[in-house]
Design an enzyme around this catalytic site. Sequence first.
Site, PDB file in Angstrom:
ATOM      1  N   ASP A 169      36.128  40.839  43.580  1.00 17.34           N
ATOM      2  CA  ASP A 169      35.087  39.290  43.504  1.00 17.34           C
ATOM      3  C   ASP A 169      35.969  37.753  45.037  1.00 17.34           C
ATOM      4  O   ASP A 169      37.185  38.296  44.894  1.00 17.34           O
ATOM      5  CB  ASP A 169      35.421  38.662  42.225  1.00 17.34           C
ATOM      6  CG  ASP A 169      35.163  38.248  41.226  1.00 17.34           C
ATOM      7  OD1 ASP A 169      33.663  39.145  41.111  1.00 17.34           O
ATOM      8  OD2 ASP A 169      35.430  39.021  39.965  1.00 17.34           O
ATOM      9  N   ASP A 198      26.909  37.987  41.166  1.00 14.84           N
ATOM     10  CA  ASP A 198      26.890  36.936  39.993  1.00 14.84           C
ATOM     11  C   ASP A 198      26.725  35.773  40.039  1.00 14.84           C
ATOM     12  O   ASP A 198      26.000  35.146  39.570  1.00 14.84           O
ATOM     13  CB  ASP A 198      28.786  36.851  39.915  1.00 14.84           C
ATOM     14  CG  ASP A 198      30.018  37.777  39.636  1.00 14.84           C
ATOM     15  OD1 ASP A 198      29.434  38.531  38.711  1.00 14.84           O
ATOM     16  OD2 ASP A 198      30.513  37.537  40.222  1.00 14.84           O
TER      17      ASP A 198
END
Length: 196
Positions: A140, A162
């Site tokens: 991330d 995401d």
Amino acid sequence: MSDTPASKSARLRPILVTASAAAVFLILDLVTKSWAWDNLRPPNKAIAAIGNWFHWSYSFNTGSAFGFLRGQDFSRPLFILVTLVTVVYMAALVRKLPTDRLYGFFAIGSIIGGALGNMHDRLLRQDADPFGNLSHGVVDFIRVCAPWNPRGLCWPNFNVADIALVVGVLLLIPYLMFHAQPPETKENPPETKAAA
């Protein structure tokens, strides 16, 4: 009963839309994660991209969204299994849903691309924790903060996969609610009886 040539032709465009959306999001996700892996991992610092609220900031998530089940031994095989089931189910929807509105198929492709992007990391990517232990996880690197908050309140780090999943779900829900049923076919008007 086999599909007619006309129905196969009508199904081709949704399949192409789904495959294109999945491929674009998957490639974009893998490329950006590779960049984050090479440029943002410690000891590299976070980069303020836009003002005080949008940053490139590396983190390694061994759980799911918001770190759910982080560090649990069973989480990795569980998430991989859930991803495979999701992809198979989404692919099945492409064969069944009405073909007159393509945004639903873009949504399905977004979900597939995002799911495959994060599954790639869970299968292949490992990083060390502060104690030097290697574990599989997801890269991330996007952080959004509230600029008006003095403590820098930030949303948990996320990635392009995401984003694809969120966009796909937000588009798929109204599609399934309002457009998932095939258009009603008009019944033939009843035959009028001939006058005696």
